[in-house]
Design an enzyme around this catalytic site. Structure first.
Site, PDB file in Angstrom:
ATOM      1  N   LEU A  47       0.837  -1.194   0.000  1.00 19.82           N
ATOM      2  CA  LEU A  47       0.000   0.000   0.000  1.00 19.82           C
ATOM      3  C   LEU A  47       0.876   1.249   0.000  1.00 19.82           C
ATOM      4  O   LEU A  47       1.779   1.382   0.829  1.00 19.82           O
ATOM      5  CB  LEU A  47      -0.896   0.039   1.250  1.00 19.82           C
ATOM      6  CG  LEU A  47      -1.790  -1.183   1.506  1.00 19.82           C
ATOM      7  CD1 LEU A  47      -2.468  -1.056   2.865  1.00 19.82           C
ATOM      8  CD2 LEU A  47      -2.824  -1.330   0.412  1.00 19.82           C
ATOM      9  N   GLY A 100     -11.932   0.704  -0.864  1.00 20.00           N
ATOM     10  CA  GLY A 100     -10.554   1.056  -1.177  1.00 20.00           C
ATOM     11  C   GLY A 100      -9.551   0.246  -0.376  1.00 20.00           C
ATOM     12  O   GLY A 100      -9.837  -0.855   0.096  1.00 20.00           O
ATOM     13  N   GLU A 101      -8.325   0.790  -0.263  1.00 19.49           N
ATOM     14  CA  GLU A 101      -7.245   0.198   0.532  1.00 19.49           C
ATOM     15  C   GLU A 101      -6.656  -1.076  -0.073  1.00 19.49           C
ATOM     16  O   GLU A 101      -5.768  -1.681   0.517  1.00 19.49           O
ATOM     17  CB  GLU A 101      -7.707  -0.132   1.967  1.00 19.49           C
ATOM     18  CG  GLU A 101      -8.302   1.013   2.732  1.00 19.49           C
ATOM     19  CD  GLU A 101      -8.787   0.603   4.108  1.00 19.49           C
ATOM     20  OE1 GLU A 101      -8.646  -0.589   4.476  1.00 19.49           O
ATOM     21  OE2 GLU A 101      -9.318   1.460   4.820  1.00 19.49           O
ATOM     22  N   GLY A 102      -7.174  -1.527  -1.210  1.00 25.63           N
ATOM     23  CA  GLY A 102      -6.760  -2.818  -1.741  1.00 25.63           C
ATOM     24  C   GLY A 102      -7.683  -3.947  -1.324  1.00 25.63           C
ATOM     25  O   GLY A 102      -7.413  -5.126  -1.612  1.00 25.63           O
TER      26      GLY A 102
END
Length: 361
Positions: free
Chosen positions: A64, A319-321
């Site tokens: 990230l 989000g965030e992966g």
């Protein structure tokens, strides 16, 4: 840093190996097509690994890149400007959706502060030591970065990709932790796809109301005026309307392709960086998978341009992966099936002899 140099460094996954893998798939006991897209994934992994028999995904990693964006001060995000460090802290504390899923899947997470707008003391040293600058410029009226900062961020992404490849990481789930990041991402995609602001403006991971959407659309419109004059130079484009986290992600994607390390993309920020990287090296997208549909219109534009078909569509836009991590078990399943399913036995006559006229029988 000249991004065009990557075009000569990146090779496509081995086409001959993929054809051999397709032929092997024809011989498996499960009929071709019965496993749907898992067959395609298995063949893609064969080519990426340069091995007809796929190896298991043994060391996946979530990577990230984090940053704050000055354009968030225009109230175009569902979160207050300058609060991306709170997203980072939630990941580190294990309380974010991504952190929960990564813990359940036993997948390590690595966070890099490329451009957070917070005091370094708020986060661990191993996170903040990568920082290029504190926040990014307000891209509707000024550059996001200086050219020197862009080069440093690209080098950061390259270095992190090398570190992961050298440590044995065999697949990366790539995500972002940003406030305001979907605005520069949408600007990059609109510029590279030749579309208007209204076509690419979404509501972001945290969600925004109609008034915020109109402010975001106006910010992207004004940013596009600054982006179009530098469309021919990817580094200059990232300088004008990108950000430290976006530039680092772009460098990471390019070097991951050089190192033959597959990557699963998450949302619109990753898609924007991938589109910039594709402009620099047209073979690079062959090493990437689109993990999911995020619901952002700009992401769909970018993935269409790169001919990447998302693996999942579950309406995940946190989000965030997170969405990309949800796709990881599907890729792991494809690898296991391709590696472990038995081949059909060769046909024989009732007395145990080979059938006449059957090649290889």
């Amino acid at each position: 840093m000249n991004l065009d140099d990557f075009s000569d460094l990146i090779e496509r996954p081995d086409g001959g190996i993929r054809r051999d893998a397709e032929e092997r798939r024809e011989r498996l006991a499960v009929p071709p097509g019965a496993l749907g897209r898992l067959d395609e994934l298995g063949e893609w992994l064969s080519a990426a690994q340069a091995s007809v028999k796929v190896r298991a995904i043994a060391q996946p990693k979530v990577v990230l890149f984090a940053g704050d964006h000055g354009v968030a001060s225009l109230d175009v995000s569902g979160r207050p400007a300058g609060t991306a460090h709170e997203l980072v802290r939630a990941v580190l504390d294990g309380t974010s959706p991504l952190a929960v899923l990564a813990r359940a899947a036993n997948v390590p997470v690595r966070v890099m502060d490329a451009g957070l707008d917070c005091d370094p003391e708020l986060l661990p040293a191993e996170v903040v030591r990568h920082r290029i600058r504190r926040g990014s410029g307000r891209i509707d009226v000024e550059n996001a970065l200086t050219s020197e900062e862009t080069a440093a961020a690209l080098r950061l992404g390259v270095a992190i990709a090398d570190e992961e490849a050298d440590s044995g990481t065999d697949l990366v789930v790539l995500g972002d932790l940003s406030v305001g990041g979907t605005t520069p991402a949408s600007t990059l995609i609109a510029a590279l796809c030749g579309t208007d602001a209204s076509v690419v403006t979404g509501r972001g991971g945290a969600g925004i109301d109609d008034l915020a959407w109109m402010r975001k659309c106006a910010a992207i419109r004004d940013s596009l005026r600054r982006a179009r004059p530098v469309l021919g130079d990817q580094a200059a484009l990232l300088t004008a309307v990108g950000g430290a986290d976006l530039a680092a992600t772009t460098g990471f994607l390019l070097q991951a392709s050089v190192r033959r390390m597959p990557v699963i993309l998450d949302g619109v920020v990753g898609a924007a960086c991938a589109l910039v990287a594709q402009r620099a090296a047209f073979r690079a997208p062959d090493w990437w998978l689109a993990g999911q549909v995020s619901g952002e219109p700009a992401q769909s534009k970018a993935l269409d341009r790169m001919a990447l078909n998302p693996l999942l569509d579950h309406g995940v836009h946190v989000g965030e992966g997170t969405g990309a991590l949800l796709a990881l078990p599907l890729v792991q399943a494809a690898a296991a099936l391709a590696a472990e399913l038995p081949e059909r036995p060769e046909p024989t006559t009732p007395d145990g002899g080979d059938l006449p006229g059957v090649p290889g029988a």
